[in-house]
Design an enzyme around this catalytic site. Structure first.
Site, PDB file in Angstrom:
ATOM      1  N   ASP A  82       0.850  -1.203   0.000  1.00  0.00           N
ATOM      2  CA  ASP A  82       0.000   0.000   0.000  1.00  0.00           C
ATOM      3  C   ASP A  82       0.883   1.250   0.000  1.00  0.00           C
ATOM      4  O   ASP A  82       1.708   1.430   0.883  1.00  0.00           O
ATOM      5  CB  ASP A  82      -0.939   0.000   1.211  1.00  0.00           C
ATOM      6  CG  ASP A  82      -2.125   0.930   1.000  1.00  0.00           C
ATOM      7  OD1 ASP A  82      -1.906   2.139   0.768  1.00  0.00           O
ATOM      8  OD2 ASP A  82      -3.266   0.452   1.063  1.00  0.00           O
ATOM      9  N   SER A 125      -7.153   4.450  -1.400  1.00  0.00           N
ATOM     10  CA  SER A 125      -6.959   2.997  -1.455  1.00  0.00           C
ATOM     11  C   SER A 125      -8.240   2.264  -1.844  1.00  0.00           C
ATOM     12  O   SER A 125      -8.170   1.152  -2.364  1.00  0.00           O
ATOM     13  CB  SER A 125      -6.481   2.472  -0.101  1.00  0.00           C
ATOM     14  OG  SER A 125      -5.230   3.009   0.222  1.00  0.00           O
ATOM     15  N   THR A 183      -8.234  -1.770   1.583  1.00  0.00           N
ATOM     16  CA  THR A 183      -7.647  -2.733   0.644  1.00  0.00           C
ATOM     17  C   THR A 183      -8.190  -4.149   0.820  1.00  0.00           C
ATOM     18  O   THR A 183      -8.607  -4.767  -0.162  1.00  0.00           O
ATOM     19  CB  THR A 183      -6.111  -2.709   0.722  1.00  0.00           C
ATOM     20  OG1 THR A 183      -5.678  -1.359   0.558  1.00  0.00           O
ATOM     21  CG2 THR A 183      -5.482  -3.557  -0.354  1.00  0.00           C
ATOM     22  N   GLU A 207      -1.313  -7.933   1.864  1.00  0.00           N
ATOM     23  CA  GLU A 207      -1.024  -6.495   1.787  1.00  0.00           C
ATOM     24  C   GLU A 207      -0.022  -6.052   2.852  1.00  0.00           C
ATOM     25  O   GLU A 207      -0.202  -6.321   4.038  1.00  0.00           O
ATOM     26  CB  GLU A 207      -2.303  -5.666   1.963  1.00  0.00           C
ATOM     27  CG  GLU A 207      -2.031  -4.178   1.782  1.00  0.00           C
ATOM     28  CD  GLU A 207      -3.112  -3.258   2.342  1.00  0.00           C
ATOM     29  OE1 GLU A 207      -3.249  -2.148   1.818  1.00  0.00           O
ATOM     30  OE2 GLU A 207      -3.803  -3.625   3.308  1.00  0.00           O
ATOM     31  N   ASP A 234       2.121   2.571   3.377  1.00  0.00           N
ATOM     32  CA  ASP A 234       1.369   3.803   3.115  1.00  0.00           C
ATOM     33  C   ASP A 234       1.412   4.765   4.307  1.00  0.00           C
ATOM     34  O   ASP A 234       1.602   5.969   4.149  1.00  0.00           O
ATOM     35  CB  ASP A 234      -0.083   3.425   2.803  1.00  0.00           C
ATOM     36  CG  ASP A 234      -0.996   4.625   2.655  1.00  0.00           C
ATOM     37  OD1 ASP A 234      -0.723   5.461   1.776  1.00  0.00           O
ATOM     38  OD2 ASP A 234      -1.975   4.726   3.416  1.00  0.00           O
ATOM     39  N   ASP A 280      -1.195   0.146  -4.737  1.00  0.00           N
ATOM     40  CA  ASP A 280      -2.459   0.794  -5.124  1.00  0.00           C
ATOM     41  C   ASP A 280      -2.245   2.255  -5.528  1.00  0.00           C
ATOM     42  O   ASP A 280      -3.048   2.825  -6.242  1.00  0.00           O
ATOM     43  CB  ASP A 280      -3.493   0.660  -3.998  1.00  0.00           C
ATOM     44  CG  ASP A 280      -2.975   1.131  -2.648  1.00  0.00           C
ATOM     45  OD1 ASP A 280      -1.761   1.402  -2.512  1.00  0.00           O
ATOM     46  OD2 ASP A 280      -3.797   1.229  -1.718  1.00  0.00           O
ATOM     47  N   HIS A 281      -1.127   2.842  -5.072  1.00  0.00           N
ATOM     48  CA  HIS A 281      -0.780   4.240  -5.388  1.00  0.00           C
ATOM     49  C   HIS A 281       0.548   4.522  -4.714  1.00  0.00           C
ATOM     50  O   HIS A 281       1.028   3.703  -3.914  1.00  0.00           O
ATOM     51  CB  HIS A 281      -1.842   5.221  -4.854  1.00  0.00           C
ATOM     52  CG  HIS A 281      -2.144   4.992  -3.404  1.00  0.00           C
ATOM     53  ND1 HIS A 281      -1.304   5.439  -2.396  1.00  0.00           N
ATOM     54  CD2 HIS A 281      -3.134   4.304  -2.794  1.00  0.00           C
ATOM     55  CE1 HIS A 281      -1.792   5.042  -1.234  1.00  0.00           C
ATOM     56  NE2 HIS A 281      -2.890   4.334  -1.434  1.00  0.00           N
TER      57      HIS A 281
HETATM   58 ZN    ZN Z   1      -3.508   2.781  -0.281  1.00  0.00          ZN
END
Ligand code: ZN
Length: 386
Positions: free
Chosen positions: A58, A98, A151, A271, A276, A318-319
């Site tokens: 993440d 997310s 997520t 994950e 993140d 995811d980013h």
């Molecule tokens: Zn995320």
């Protein structure tokens, strides 16, 4: 081929045909008919994996991988033979959260920020995990945040707002997911029993009807041979990498061991959730700790896939979070100097996507997160036949 997900009304975007197109190109015109048959039978690039392990870091941009590579010298994720970069733009905004990006990865469709595998109009988007389940595969979610967080939620829940943890917990309880490892026990437990639910529901007891529920690391390690299990080791979010009772690698190894008992194969999402959060905090050491924890889990997945020979492993993010810049360090010395951050939030920077195993060559280049969702659905044999 993948023009429309026919059972999803109001879908806002179509899964990209990129992966399938590449497969066709490679196979060549002379065997177009054969390729069409392969695609029609759900084969990813002509090869259908038995198992799919999908790893999400993440907020893990290319610079985050760079930082870990410089600091640690060698990464498990370097073992992936194929790769590309992936755009993460959501529907209706420039920078994703997310929920929207997770929805794209899980379903092959774009949605708006905050939405959990539903369209902006609230229509349900079926997920790769749900297609896998429908095809008789075992399924699992293993995370380092609350299991109700965006997520993990996008794979097995459908709701307009990622903040609805209690409702997401209810959906996860009645889902068919066989392995649920992470935090968030409080969302399944009534306040009278020390939880966060004010409606009196004891969802962990409900869950015990279909899987083994363990409540601490000792119970987790003593679990024995089981076919399905839930281990929610924190009331809400678990602690940071050094403070968690069990590493993501150990959770992943156990999840794979449980799910691989199913002769019909499995779909597992793992994950590294707090990469993140380290990015949001602009905290370099925390980032490295979470990257190490996640990378070790990547190694576990690849070890299994190498032994098994029929397992597809895909890793992406995811980013990007934090606008991380890496410009001071020494590769020979495995030394990462001070880093810079340009954001305390997510950015629109593309993220890495790496793959290994049957069909993995069909996903790569510059792609979109919806391509990954479509690819995963294909991989579990879930693509509607046309
Ligand atoms: Zn995320």
């Amino acid at each position: 081929m993948r023009t429309k997900r026919i059972d999803q009304p109001h879908a806002v975007a179509s899964p990209s045909p990129i992966a399938g197109r590449r497969a066709l190109t490679r196979v060549g015109l002379a065997v177009l008919l054969l390729a069409a048959v392969l695609v029609a039978t759900g084969c990813v690039g002509g090869e259908r994996p038995k198992n799919v392990i999908f790893l999400i870091g993440d907020g893990m941009g290319v610079a985050h991988v760079t930082a870990a590579k410089v600091a640690f010298g060698e990464l498990e994720m370097e073992r992936f033979p194929y790769g590309g970069i992936c755009g993460t733009f959501p529907d209706g905004s420039f920078v994703t959260d997310s929920a929207a990006s997770g929805t794209a990865l899980a379903t092959g469709f774009k949605t708006v920020n905050g939405a959990i595998s539903v369209t902006p109009e609230d229509a349900v988007l079926k997920t790769a995990l749900e297609y896998a389940e429908e095809n008789g595969m075992a399924t699992g979610l293993v995370v380092t945040c609350s299991i109700t967080h965006a997520t993990p939620a996008v794979f097995a829940a459908h709701i307009d707002d990622r903040g609805k943890n209690h409702e997401i917990a209810e959906q996860l309880t009645v889902s068919g997911v066989d392995v649920l490892f992470g935090g968030g026990a409080g969302y399944f437990t009534p306040t009278e029993a020390g939880g966060l639910r004010t409606d009196g529901q004891d969802l962990l007891s409900d869950m015990e009807e279909r899987l083994v529920v363990v409540r601490d690391a000792d119970e987790f390690r003593a679990m024995g041979e089981v076919d399905a299990a839930a281990f929610l080791h924190a009331k809400a979010h678990p602690g940071t990498a050094g403070d968690r009772p069990v590493s993501l690698a150990e959770l992943s190894e156990r999840a794979i061991e449980i799910l691989s008992r199913d002769g019909d194969g499995f779909f597992l999402m793992i994950e590294g959730s707090q990469i993140d959060w380290a990015g949001h905090e602009n905290d370099k050491q925390w980032l490295l700790d979470e990257m190490a924890d996640f990378d070790e889990a990547v190694g576990v997945a690849l070890d299994f896939a190498e032994r098994d020979g029929r397992t597809l492993v895909v890793m992406t993010a995811d980013h990007e979070t934090g606008g991380l810049t890496v410009d001071q360090g020494s590769v020979p010395d495995d030394w990462l100097g001070p880093v810079d951050w340009s954001s305390e939030s997510h950015t629109a920077a593309m993220v890495p996507v790496l793959s290994y195993g049957p069909g993995s060559a069909a996903i790569g280049g510059i792609i979109d997160n919806t391509d990954i969702g479509a690819f995963l659905i294909d991989a579990v044999g879930g693509e509607p036949r046309e």
